[in-house]
Design an enzyme around this catalytic site. Sequence first.
Site, mmCIF file in Angstrom:
data_model
loop_
_atom_site.group_PDB
_atom_site.id
_atom_site.type_symbol
_atom_site.label_atom_id
_atom_site.label_comp_id
_atom_site.label_asym_id
_atom_site.label_seq_id
_atom_site.Cartn_x
_atom_site.Cartn_y
_atom_site.Cartn_z
ATOM 1 N N ARG A 1 -21.648 7.070 17.372
ATOM 2 C CA ARG A 1 -21.152 6.549 16.106
ATOM 3 C C ARG A 1 -22.311 6.318 15.152
ATOM 4 N NH1 ARG A 1 -17.334 3.023 17.025
ATOM 5 N NH2 ARG A 1 -17.551 1.717 15.220
ATOM 6 N N LYS B 1 -14.149 -2.799 11.002
ATOM 7 C CA LYS B 1 -13.104 -3.247 10.080
ATOM 8 C C LYS B 1 -12.777 -4.724 10.262
ATOM 9 C CE LYS B 1 -10.649 0.273 11.314
ATOM 10 N NZ LYS B 1 -9.579 1.239 11.551
ATOM 11 N N GLU C 1 -6.824 3.933 12.518
ATOM 12 C CA GLU C 1 -5.808 2.903 12.671
ATOM 13 C C GLU C 1 -5.667 2.225 11.309
ATOM 14 O OE1 GLU C 1 -6.703 -0.090 15.611
ATOM 15 O OE2 GLU C 1 -4.887 -1.215 15.107
HETATM 16 P P1 ATP Z 1 -13.845 -0.138 13.466
HETATM 17 O O1 ATP Z 1 -14.658 -0.522 14.653
HETATM 18 O O2 ATP Z 1 -14.577 -0.153 12.203
HETATM 19 O O3 ATP Z 1 -12.557 -0.866 13.386
HETATM 20 P P2 ATP Z 1 -12.469 1.945 14.667
HETATM 21 O O4 ATP Z 1 -13.120 2.936 15.551
HETATM 22 O O5 ATP Z 1 -11.663 0.893 15.318
HETATM 23 O O6 ATP Z 1 -13.538 1.381 13.695
HETATM 24 P P3 ATP Z 1 -10.435 3.695 13.801
HETATM 25 O O7 ATP Z 1 -9.542 3.577 12.655
HETATM 26 O O8 ATP Z 1 -9.863 3.570 15.163
HETATM 27 O O9 ATP Z 1 -11.568 2.629 13.608
HETATM 28 O O10 ATP Z 1 -11.331 4.995 13.696
HETATM 29 C C1 ATP Z 1 -10.890 6.258 13.279
HETATM 30 C C2 ATP Z 1 -11.917 7.260 13.717
HETATM 31 O O11 ATP Z 1 -13.157 6.992 13.100
HETATM 32 C C3 ATP Z 1 -12.138 7.197 15.212
HETATM 33 O O12 ATP Z 1 -12.127 8.514 15.724
HETATM 34 C C4 ATP Z 1 -13.482 6.556 15.342
HETATM 35 O O13 ATP Z 1 -14.156 7.012 16.481
HETATM 36 C C5 ATP Z 1 -14.173 6.983 14.054
HETATM 37 N N1 ATP Z 1 -15.214 6.019 13.705
HETATM 38 C C6 ATP Z 1 -15.068 4.703 13.485
HETATM 39 N N2 ATP Z 1 -16.253 4.117 13.253
HETATM 40 C C7 ATP Z 1 -17.189 5.093 13.305
HETATM 41 C C8 ATP Z 1 -18.614 5.136 13.149
HETATM 42 N N3 ATP Z 1 -19.323 4.040 12.887
HETATM 43 N N4 ATP Z 1 -19.232 6.325 13.282
HETATM 44 C C9 ATP Z 1 -18.529 7.436 13.532
HETATM 45 N N5 ATP Z 1 -17.201 7.470 13.706
HETATM 46 C C10 ATP Z 1 -16.525 6.315 13.592
HETATM 47 MG MG MG Z 2 -9.991 0.975 16.408
#
Ligand code: ATP
Ligand code: MG
Length: 565
Positions: A263, A273, A37
Amino acid sequence: MSTRPGAPPPDFIRQIIAADLKAGKHGGRVITRFPPEPNGYLHIGHAKSICLNFGVAREFGGRCHLRFDDTNPTKEEQEYVDAIMEDVRWLGFDWGEHLYYASDYFEQCYDYAVHLIKTGRAYVCSLTPEEIREYRGTLTAPGRESPYRNRSVAENLDLFTRMRAGEFPEGAHVLRAKIDMASPNLNLRDPVLYRILHAEHHRTGGRWRLYPMYDYAHPISDALEDITHSLCTLEFEDHRPLYDWTLDYTPAPCHPQQIEFARLNLTYTVMSKRRLLKLVNEGHVAGWDDPRMPTLSGMRRRGYPPAAIRAFCDTIGIGRRENLVELALLEHCVREELNRTAPRLMGVLNPLKVVLLNYPEGQVEELEAVNNPEDPAAGTRRVPFSRVLYLERDDFLEDPPKKFFRLAPGREVRLRYAYFIRCVDVVKDQAGQIVELHCTYDPATKGGHAPDGRKVQATLHWVSAGHALTAQVRLYDRLLTLADPAAMEEGRDFGDYLNPDSLVTLTDCRVEPSLAGAAPGFAFQFERLGYFCVDLKDSRPDALVINRTVTLKDPWAKIQKARME
Ligand code: ATP
Ligand code: MG
């Protein structure tokens, strides 16, 4: 199964994919996607997902899409889109022509929603957001049906069309899936599919007045791109029934398989983020790319090689159990990579002037120094040596304790690649501060060996005062004092756990002249001090700014040993 040299051992996801391929599932294809995102910069957790998705595609001869999940216009920006693309490329992956945006599918998502309404599987609900929450029930109590649940198809279509036309204020209505308000899975209690937002979208501008929810747009985007394996983190496990429901009841062209993995959690590291944005906005760091940030842009500036991050991701592997990985392991991977690749240089962080009384004034020798003992192909370079040098202030003690083997009055030490020197006098200012050492050198010890076989107990780094460049050096340490980020106390945030020593700036360092003209990002070792790099942003040819990437001392082996015991 994969045979790519250096590929990680087959984890459960690679096993599933190999079995699917063997069974001819998904027409024998492997198509994955990395779906960030664009509401922030990528962090080391994303690197795990990038390495998995792009890695799997590469190993199985498939492809991996980069897709921006841009369904939330209020938090998303072009700046983030650009930064994400730069970071994925930097990490070493390429999506080729397969760059997509969920916003490209808004029209199809809308059409599918109309289909759901027409088939009686979605309805316009006019409860307030608070009421919706209240009606949803809890983990122990079932939800209650919305009084709007049984609106006619015609009324739903009319309202939904007018939602799109922008006739209603935000919050007036939502479109909900009609599933089961008594489901033990809260995600199936008539989840919201669309909400009204009068917001400008970074790509579609003001064209849309309603936006699909992530849980609805994501499976549709996957299906429209022909994704075969939709890999996501464990928190989406409970959303999988909704993922499947969406694909089952809309005219989606195929049904990708969602598979969840654990994760990445790292000690001393914020991995969200939203929280990273807070650190930026509150000024605790200098920006998303501050070298203390766990973002890929921060790590790039810190001097972490992308190969080290990939090696780290391979090492931790992919599993289904949540765990907490030691930051020391990531740093270990960085050292391993830099040890192989980084040229060795000399630099003095806290300079102490040394005059060699018996070295001819005006004479300069170019001494040969080895660039990288780990890499013979790296060759040698010439380092100027002269009568006035700088040594590290810490390498001299006037009154040394027993275990201090470096320079002291009357003592002899070796200067790296140069000569033995002996301290004969200590010059102090009126306040008693040491301002300069007087030493003699032994011309017979050129190259660092005494013909009479006498030994010294220390080899020190140095620079020639008249040739050295002045540099600013930034010493970085971990940003947080909290080892387990999940152990943060109620009501506090990461701003309460900042390490006051996470950045120490030294402004009067002296570095060897071969660093003149070094490109921003150039990574090297200062002998005895650690791995460093030229700062990508703030360094100028006439005003070097150097970041310390990691120290040389590697606690990882010790941590591992302690774990075995
Ligand atoms: P954040 O919680 O940091 O905002 P998010 O999951 O909301 O992370 P996205 O941009 O939606 O961020 O994530 C893109 C991809 O990265 C998704 O498939 C998510 O599952 C993966 N991802 C995000 N954080 C992790 C992590 N700590 N370990 C492994 N994969 C991750
Ligand atoms: Mg997200």
